[in-house]
Structure formats: C-alpha cells, structure tokens
Enzyme design. Sequence first.
Site, PDB file in Angstrom:
ATOM      1  N   HIS A  51       0.839  -1.142  -0.155  1.00  0.00           N
ATOM      2  CA  HIS A  51      -0.058   0.053  -0.193  1.00  0.00           C
ATOM      3  C   HIS A  51       0.880   1.103   0.055  1.00  0.00           C
ATOM      4  O   HIS A  51       2.079   1.175   0.147  1.00  0.00           O
ATOM      5  CB  HIS A  51      -0.997  -0.108   1.095  1.00  0.00           C
ATOM      6  CG  HIS A  51      -0.233   0.047   2.636  1.00  0.00           C
ATOM      7  ND1 HIS A  51       0.717   0.762   3.012  1.00  0.00           N
ATOM      8  CD2 HIS A  51      -0.319  -1.216   3.483  1.00  0.00           C
ATOM      9  CE1 HIS A  51       0.933   0.150   4.449  1.00  0.00           C
ATOM     10  NE2 HIS A  51       0.458  -0.948   4.364  1.00  0.00           N
TER      11      HIS A  51
HETATM   12  P1  TYD Z   1      -1.502  -2.642   7.673  1.00  0.00           P
HETATM   13  O1  TYD Z   1      -0.987  -1.046   7.821  1.00  0.00           O
HETATM   14  O2  TYD Z   1      -2.314  -2.800   6.514  1.00  0.00           O
HETATM   15  O3  TYD Z   1      -0.281  -3.546   7.894  1.00  0.00           O
HETATM   16  P2  TYD Z   1       0.551  -3.902   6.630  1.00  0.00           P
HETATM   17  O4  TYD Z   1       1.054  -2.915   5.713  1.00  0.00           O
HETATM   18  O5  TYD Z   1       1.766  -4.391   7.265  1.00  0.00           O
HETATM   19  O6  TYD Z   1       0.123  -5.296   5.816  1.00  0.00           O
HETATM   20  O7  TYD Z   1      -2.309  -2.682   8.969  1.00  0.00           O
HETATM   21  C1  TYD Z   1      -2.712  -4.111   9.061  1.00  0.00           C
HETATM   22  C2  TYD Z   1      -4.192  -4.081  10.236  1.00  0.00           C
HETATM   23  O8  TYD Z   1      -3.786  -3.373  11.452  1.00  0.00           O
HETATM   24  C3  TYD Z   1      -5.186  -3.047   9.582  1.00  0.00           C
HETATM   25  O9  TYD Z   1      -6.382  -3.689   9.816  1.00  0.00           O
HETATM   26  C4  TYD Z   1      -5.056  -1.595  10.196  1.00  0.00           C
HETATM   27  C5  TYD Z   1      -4.595  -2.254  11.654  1.00  0.00           C
HETATM   28  N1  TYD Z   1      -3.515  -1.095  12.058  1.00  0.00           N
HETATM   29  C6  TYD Z   1      -4.258  -0.394  13.253  1.00  0.00           C
HETATM   30  O10 TYD Z   1      -5.216  -0.356  13.506  1.00  0.00           O
HETATM   31  N2  TYD Z   1      -3.363   0.558  13.499  1.00  0.00           N
HETATM   32  C7  TYD Z   1      -2.004   0.900  13.108  1.00  0.00           C
HETATM   33  O11 TYD Z   1      -1.292   1.709  13.661  1.00  0.00           O
HETATM   34  C8  TYD Z   1      -1.431   0.078  11.956  1.00  0.00           C
HETATM   35  C9  TYD Z   1      -0.106   0.212  11.497  1.00  0.00           C
HETATM   36  C10 TYD Z   1      -2.639  -1.010  11.391  1.00  0.00           C
END
Ligand code: TYD
Length: 137
Positions: A51
């Site tokens: 992303h």
């Molecule tokens: P995401 O940022 O998509 O993780 P990655 O990029 O590592 O795959 O986040 C994964 C999940 O965690 C998503 O449901 C959102 C949640 N999240 C939070 O609630 N707070 C945060 O600070 C982060 C980074 C993620």
Amino acid sequence: MLGECRIISLPKIADPRGNLSLVESERHIPFRIARVYTIYNVPGGERRGGHAYGTLHEFIISLSGSFDVTLTDGRETRSFSLARAYYGLYVPPMIWRQMENFSTNGVALVLASQHYDEADYFRDYERYCRAALEPAR
Ligand code: TYD
C-alpha cells in the site's frame, strides 16, 4: 519521488556492554513521530505492506533479523535490505511499499508521522498509480 527515499544512518554508541542506537524526532528523521508500531512473527514467505499513504511519512528500522522493503513511485522500483538497528529507510508520502523476505525473528520497527488513519491509505495499486502519476500528465 523515489529519489527522496533513502537510508538514514543513526547514531551508534558502541560499548563492550552492548551497542546503543537512537532516533530523535525531527532531528535524525525529517518528520515528527506520532506513532510507533512493530511487525514481528512474520511467517516465512509472507509479505506485509502492499500500500501507499497519501500524506504519511515513515521510517522503517530492522530491530532484529532482516527483511527487504520494495518501493515504487508508479514508474521506477527500488529495493532496500534492512538488517541493523543503526540505520533505517525513510519513505515519504505517495510511495507504494511492500515488505518481504523476513528472516526468522525479523522485527520491523516503523516510526510514522501520523496516527493511524485508514482514509490516508491507498490499498489499490491502480488507484494509487492514477493519483501518483496524475500531476505529471
Ligand atoms: P496494515 O497497515 O495494512 O499492515 P501491513 O501494511 O503491514 O500489511 O495494517 C494491518 C491492520 O492493522 C489493519 O487492519 C489496520 C490495523 N492497524 C491499526 O489499527 N493501527 C495501526 O497503527 C496500524 C499500522 C495498523
């Protein structure tokens, strides 16, 4: 835009008792830290990320083990290998990023310029490319 992404070395205070490294907000990295999170226990072969953020800056450090961060601005792609606590990767807004090849015990520390805000995410690559490449058209 990809040119702004860079490895930043952090102070390293070597000591026979064990080394110490540090990051000071707006001093060692070009933004104020609003949030810190970790990524850990990543199963072999899994990828994180995939992303971009509209306005968020981040700085990624490997606290343990190693992993790769692949960045693209919609035109070019660059990969960085992170494997030590005394440097990290600065990623400005509007860069698509993926984290992969986590070693066993790989732990990523992510320093972010904003609180969590799902509305700031680009999770669809086509939508990201339209937004990222639009100004250049
Ligand atoms: P995401 O940022 O998509 O993780 P990655 O990029 O590592 O795959 O986040 C994964 C999940 O965690 C998503 O449901 C959102 C949640 N999240 C939070 O609630 N707070 C945060 O600070 C982060 C980074 C993620």
